[in-house]
Design a protein around this motif. Structure first.
Motif, PDB file in Angstrom:
ATOM      1  N   UNK A   1      -9.268   5.149  31.572  1.00 41.12           N
ATOM      2  CA  UNK A   1      -9.272   4.163  32.643  1.00 41.12           C
ATOM      3  C   UNK A   1      -8.395   4.591  33.820  1.00 41.12           C
ATOM      4  N   UNK A   2      -7.415   5.453  33.575  1.00 42.99           N
ATOM      5  CA  UNK A   2      -6.669   6.059  34.683  1.00 42.99           C
ATOM      6  C   UNK A   2      -7.579   7.012  35.459  1.00 42.99           C
ATOM      7  N   UNK A   3      -8.363   7.802  34.736  1.00 41.55           N
ATOM      8  CA  UNK A   3      -9.293   8.731  35.374  1.00 41.55           C
ATOM      9  C   UNK A   3     -10.340   7.993  36.207  1.00 41.55           C
ATOM     10  N   UNK A   4     -10.682   6.787  35.802  1.00 38.15           N
ATOM     11  CA  UNK A   4     -11.680   5.993  36.519  1.00 38.15           C
ATOM     12  C   UNK A   4     -11.072   5.184  37.672  1.00 38.15           C
ATOM     13  N   UNK A   5      -9.753   5.252  37.828  1.00 39.85           N
ATOM     14  CA  UNK A   5      -9.096   4.553  38.927  1.00 39.85           C
ATOM     15  C   UNK A   5      -8.832   3.082  38.675  1.00 39.85           C
ATOM     16  N   UNK A   6      -8.967   2.652  37.420  1.00 45.40           N
ATOM     17  CA  UNK A   6      -8.733   1.252  37.070  1.00 45.40           C
ATOM     18  C   UNK A   6      -7.242   1.019  36.776  1.00 45.40           C
ATOM     19  N   UNK A   7      -6.623   1.969  36.078  1.00 40.71           N
ATOM     20  CA  UNK A   7      -5.215   1.864  35.685  1.00 40.71           C
ATOM     21  C   UNK A   7      -4.419   3.036  36.235  1.00 40.71           C
ATOM     22  N   UNK A   8      -3.102   2.879  36.166  1.00 42.93           N
ATOM     23  CA  UNK A   8      -2.207   4.011  36.397  1.00 42.93           C
ATOM     24  C   UNK A   8      -1.114   3.955  35.346  1.00 42.93           C
ATOM     25  N   UNK A   9      -0.645   5.121  34.966  1.00 41.41           N
ATOM     26  CA  UNK A   9       0.396   5.241  33.951  1.00 41.41           C
ATOM     27  C   UNK A   9       1.465   6.168  34.504  1.00 41.41           C
ATOM     28  N   UNK A  10       2.528   5.562  35.017  1.00 37.51           N
ATOM     29  CA  UNK A  10       3.607   6.343  35.606  1.00 37.51           C
ATOM     30  C   UNK A  10       4.889   6.088  34.841  1.00 37.51           C
ATOM     31  N   UNK A  11       5.496   7.153  34.378  1.00 37.43           N
ATOM     32  CA  UNK A  11       6.735   7.098  33.607  1.00 37.43           C
ATOM     33  C   UNK A  11       6.606   6.119  32.442  1.00 37.43           C
ATOM     34  N   UNK A  12       5.463   6.183  31.764  1.00 39.48           N
ATOM     35  CA  UNK A  12       5.165   5.390  30.565  1.00 39.48           C
ATOM     36  C   UNK A  12       5.083   3.886  30.845  1.00 39.48           C
ATOM     37  N   UNK A  13       4.786   3.531  32.094  1.00 38.05           N
ATOM     38  CA  UNK A  13       4.559   2.139  32.464  1.00 38.05           C
ATOM     39  C   UNK A  13       3.128   2.027  32.985  1.00 38.05           C
ATOM     40  N   UNK A  14       2.344   1.167  32.344  1.00 38.67           N
ATOM     41  CA  UNK A  14       0.938   1.015  32.688  1.00 38.67           C
ATOM     42  C   UNK A  14       0.774  -0.201  33.594  1.00 38.67           C
ATOM     43  N   UNK A  15       0.069   0.008  34.704  1.00 40.06           N
ATOM     44  CA  UNK A  15      -0.279  -1.061  35.635  1.00 40.06           C
ATOM     45  C   UNK A  15      -1.715  -0.867  36.078  1.00 40.06           C
ATOM     46  N   UNK A  16      -2.275  -1.919  36.633  1.00 37.62           N
ATOM     47  CA  UNK A  16      -3.640  -1.819  37.136  1.00 37.62           C
ATOM     48  C   UNK A  16      -3.623  -1.316  38.573  1.00 37.62           C
ATOM     49  N   UNK A  17      -4.696  -0.670  38.958  1.00 36.52           N
ATOM     50  CA  UNK A  17      -4.869  -0.242  40.343  1.00 36.52           C
ATOM     51  C   UNK A  17      -5.821  -1.175  41.063  1.00 36.52           C
ATOM     52  N   UNK A  18      -6.418  -2.092  40.320  1.00 32.51           N
ATOM     53  CA  UNK A  18      -7.353  -3.053  40.878  1.00 32.51           C
ATOM     54  C   UNK A  18      -7.151  -4.373  40.146  1.00 32.51           C
ATOM     55  N   UNK A  19      -7.202  -5.462  40.868  1.00 29.92           N
ATOM     56  CA  UNK A  19      -7.011  -6.773  40.244  1.00 29.92           C
ATOM     57  C   UNK A  19      -8.276  -7.196  39.508  1.00 29.92           C
ATOM     58  N   UNK A  20      -8.118  -8.149  38.618  1.00 30.57           N
ATOM     59  CA  UNK A  20      -9.256  -8.705  37.889  1.00 30.57           C
ATOM     60  C   UNK A  20     -10.275  -9.285  38.862  1.00 30.57           C
ATOM     61  N   UNK A  21      -9.782 -10.034  39.828  1.00 25.75           N
ATOM     62  CA  UNK A  21     -10.658 -10.671  40.810  1.00 25.75           C
ATOM     63  C   UNK A  21     -11.448  -9.635  41.612  1.00 25.75           C
ATOM     64  N   UNK A  22     -10.764  -8.574  42.037  1.00 25.64           N
ATOM     65  CA  UNK A  22     -11.432  -7.527  42.819  1.00 25.64           C
ATOM     66  C   UNK A  22     -12.480  -6.815  41.968  1.00 25.64           C
ATOM     67  N   UNK A  23     -12.156  -6.536  40.715  1.00 30.03           N
ATOM     68  CA  UNK A  23     -13.116  -5.876  39.832  1.00 30.03           C
ATOM     69  C   UNK A  23     -14.362  -6.736  39.657  1.00 30.03           C
ATOM     70  N   UNK A  24     -14.168  -8.022  39.366  1.00 32.49           N
ATOM     71  CA  UNK A  24     -15.312  -8.917  39.153  1.00 32.49           C
ATOM     72  C   UNK A  24     -16.129  -9.087  40.432  1.00 32.49           C
TER      73      UNK A  24
END
Length: 100
Positions: free
Chosen positions: A48-71
């Motif tokens: 999902x990081x490769x797909x641009x949905x998530x990011x994992x920096x210094x072992x902290x996972x966050x989204x790159x897109x909000x739920x609302x934006x994705x839907x």
């Protein structure tokens, strides 16, 4: 935009509800919620990081897109593919069957 599978979406929903979340904590949550092994969680994070949905920096996972934006983007793609991009055509199709 990448269309997530049902399982990927459930995984990302978990992240949306907890972010930012440490990858170790996420592994524990996935063991409890999905009965996954550690490697499965990391595979999903990587994909999902490769797909641009998530990011994992210094072992902290966050989204790159909000739920609302994705839907919203998924809805727009559905209208574009199914109803030639016409919202009135989509509404007419639903009204015709009295499903709204």
């Amino acid at each position: 935009m990448y269309q997530m599978t049902e399982t990927e979406f459930k995984f990302v929903e978990l992240i949306w509800s907890k972010e930012p979340i440490g990858s170790g904590e996420l592994v524990k949550l996935c063991v409890d919620r999905f009965d996954w092994k550690k490697s499965t969680t990391y595979t999903f994070i990587k994909k999902l990081c490769e797909q641009g949905i998530l990011q994992n920096e210094q072992a902290v996972v966050t989204s790159r897109i909000s739920r609302e934006m994705y839907l919203q983007q998924q809805g727009e793609e559905f209208v574009a593919k199914t109803f030639e991009g016409s919202l009135p055509k989509m509404i007419a199709a639903f009204i015709e069957r009295e499903r709204l």
